[in-house]
Design an enzyme around this catalytic site. Structure first.
Site, PDB file in Angstrom:
ATOM      1  N   ASN A 111      38.579   7.377  98.189  1.00 34.65           N
ATOM      2  CA  ASN A 111      38.483   7.618  99.483  1.00 34.65           C
ATOM      3  C   ASN A 111      39.451   6.851 100.350  1.00 34.65           C
ATOM      4  OD1 ASN A 111      36.274   9.663  99.804  1.00 34.65           O
ATOM      5  ND2 ASN A 111      35.062   8.199  98.907  1.00 34.65           N
ATOM      6  N   ASP A 141      33.219   7.343  90.079  1.00 37.67           N
ATOM      7  CA  ASP A 141      32.090   7.529  90.930  1.00 37.67           C
ATOM      8  C   ASP A 141      31.614   9.017  91.322  1.00 37.67           C
ATOM      9  OD1 ASP A 141      31.486   4.764  90.892  1.00 37.67           O
ATOM     10  OD2 ASP A 141      32.704   4.539  92.710  1.00 37.67           O
TER      11      ASP A 141
END
Lengths: 418, 418
Positions: A111, A141
């Protein structure tokens, strides 16, 4: 001959296949006669002008890079803040890019990296510098938005499912006179993707893992212990997979509760599995073992998923293609068109749709009792661990992992005072 | 047609390849038309007359058994004491064997099992019952006497070396801004064989693991921390492999020191890696991660060594051959005739030479500073992790492990009152 150089950097926690993306980038760029530099230790290397000339690596080395875990150029945990707060750093970055005629900036991460790549692209535009910024997805993740999955996750998921199935066979064989409860701690601070993947090890309700604990559900100790006891009384033994991020209803991380003071009065590091194992032993009296695979789960290239490996290479290759096509501020995402047969392709998505969003596990993936996954989750997860990624071994019994030469590029700018 | 039945039982902690020995036993016995029963949960099943008819398993199931980890018939931790102390149990055992016309008793385990098999053979002789007792070696601890190595060890050793190399690539990539020290806890309460095997991951002095802690050397905290600091300052990061059995000079297990009380005042289970990680963090301030692979290291058939797998099958096959030749109170041992090229064969050794002896790691295997292995150790260990044992995978991405039917044999005796 394409004009300009391509800079590639790795960011955040590495995976079993991030180097496969790097190899995809380099191989595709070489085929198109584009020079590839790599930043040493991620964005820090870019800021320091500590760049690596990948043209000094042989074709064989780049081929081996595709099956080598870890981050071959070094990665880092270093987040650039907003353009305002970190303006000097962004401008320094742009100076370095310009000094080396970098027209393509490929940032391989999660991200934060998508966010950084997007901001760099904005700044370059504001300065009128022709730069193509492409995010390359990566994270075990599995929490990136838009993309169906994230390269790195499938291999960690496969390690998890295979390890849980294997350990369960051990526990089942020994349960009568030895360990009855085994606790496996899976990575996942915010979302239980890897813990969910452990569910793939079970083929029927009594199969391990009989209990999965997700961060998406509040940890209820009484309910957990009752369930363990019920499984042991029914099956004879019980395998628990717990996400490191599980929390009590009042928001405390169970992992933090696990830490404390050792018998010498010194700091004891925490851990979910050790905590749960202690509880089971104390409350139910069963012999218990636990495992904390930690980095083993994200570096185990030897049990990488073929799907994941293919996708990691594909996003690397696509990123180069997007850049050379003149696209900017995009990321190659995995798009799934079918679960069975599993069909996927790579498509460009705007970076700003990925940056700063976190993909949660859908509620429909968790069983009502909160201790397992649904068929819907299985349909999503199953193809991601499918296939075995090829890996050459040496006569020494170890995988043939490559160490690159990582020859530095001559610096052109004053040292960074960051 | 050979007269009499063969009883096979598994004992003690299971391994990635003990079922390969079972498959070797069953396949060889089938080829010679000998009926094979298996005791459920090891010697307990024999005492309870809880026997399994392996003839009900298909040839395909026995072939799959050869690559399935765990103990397919169940194992147990249950030690028979001396003939005097446990006479009733030994006699019950003999009754069960006689009731099912068992003339060949194959006991697959470690030191204790060799001892039990030897005692049963003595008792049978005293009773004039023609019984052939053969020990089949098995233990990841590699501590059986006479045999050059023990089936089960090589695969756990390969898991260890491969995992350490992979995790080290992760740590190396992240060290500048994240984890600098990684601690791996290897099984081995009394001897550091598996910790030593981790040393195979290193090809040069700066390679991981830079520090190995052995139970053969007293744990000196100051020296350990100084060494960690030195390695971090030289290499930039440090991987430590610690045997679970390390002790301080005054004989305390470090693992016990690690246990204590958690932040809620409850029992905290101990652990060497967690303890060492806490010390490194507290004393040196480095970011640290640790792993406790626990059962993963002994059940990881997916990364089994070919040498180990071959030897596990070979000792199973040889045990049947010895029994049918009329040998008694022997164990097939691995005899090494050459390190390079690695040459080995299977030879019968008397059980009493194996029983109740523990093979220690030779002093010449440990480096003078106590933190690593010597070339001599490498020459011994290297062939044991060599080769990759084949493993079929399903379309679900998981290894094709078999669950046997384990059909019980009808009981002929009154229930055991043990």
């Amino acid at each position: 001959m394409v004009q300009g150089t391509l800079l590639y950097a790795q960011s955040g926690g590495v995976t079993a296949v991030i180097n496969a993306s790097a190899a995809g980038v380099i191989a595709e760029a070489r085929a198109r006669k584009v020079k590839v530099l790599a930043a040493r230790n991620g964005i820090l290397g870019a800021l320091r002008e500590d760049l690596i000339d990948t043209s000094r690596e042989s074709a064989a080395a780049i081929a081996a890079l595709a099956h080598t875990p870890g981050g071959a150029f070094g990665s880092c945990r270093y987040k650039l803040k907003s353009l305002d707060a970190d303006r000097a750093k962004y401008e320094r970055l742009l100076q370095v890019l310009q000094a080396h005629d970098v027209r393509y900036f490929l940032y391989n991460g999660g991200n934060d990296s998508a966010d950084t790549a997007w901001k760099v692209s904005q700044l370059a535009q504001a300065f009128g510098y022709p730069l193509h910024c492409i995010g390359v997805p990566k994270t075990i993740d599995n929490d990136l938005a838009v993309t169906d999955t994230c390269p790195g996750f499938g291999s960690a998921a496969k390690f998890t499912a295979v390890s849980v199935r294997e350990a369960a066979l051990d526990v089942a064989a020994m349960a009568e006179t030895s360990t009855k409860v085994f606790v496996y701690e899976a990575m996942g601070r915010h979302a239980g993707w890897l813990a969910a993947a452990a569910g793939l090890a079970a083929q029927s309700p009594d199969d391990a893992p009989q209990i999965i604990l997700f961060p998406e559900r509040a940890y209820d100790e009484a309910a957990f212990l009752a369930q363990v006891d019920k499984v042991v009384k029914t099956v004879g033994w019980c395998v628990v997979v717990a996400s490191e991020g599980i929390q009590t209803a009042d928001g405390r991380f169970v992992a933090d509760a696990g830490g404390g003071t050792d018998s010498f009065g010194h700091t004891q590091l925490g851990g979910v599995a050790s905590y749960l194992a202690g509880k089971v032993k104390e409350s139910l009296g069963y012999k218990v073992h636990w495992t904390l695979p930690d980095y083993l789960q994200r570096s185990a290239r030897h049990i990488a998923s073929r799907t994941d490996w293919d996708q990691a290479q594909a996003v690397g290759k696509a990123a180069v293609q997007y850049a050379l096509k003149g696209m900017n501020a995009v990321m190659p995402a995995i798009v799934r068109s079918s679960d069975a047969p599993y069909r996927w392709k790579v498509e460009a998505v705007p970076l700003h749709k990925v940056a700063n969003h976190e993909k949660k596990m859908p509620a429909g993936f968790l069983r009502k009792d909160g201790f397992g996954i649904t068929d819907k989750a299985r349909r999503y997860l199953q193809p991601l661990i499918r296939g075995e990624a090829p890996l050459p071994y040496g006569n020494d019994g170890l995988p043939k992992y490559v160490t690159l030469k990582n020859v530095p590029v001559k610096k052109k700018l004053p040292a960074w005072e960051g």
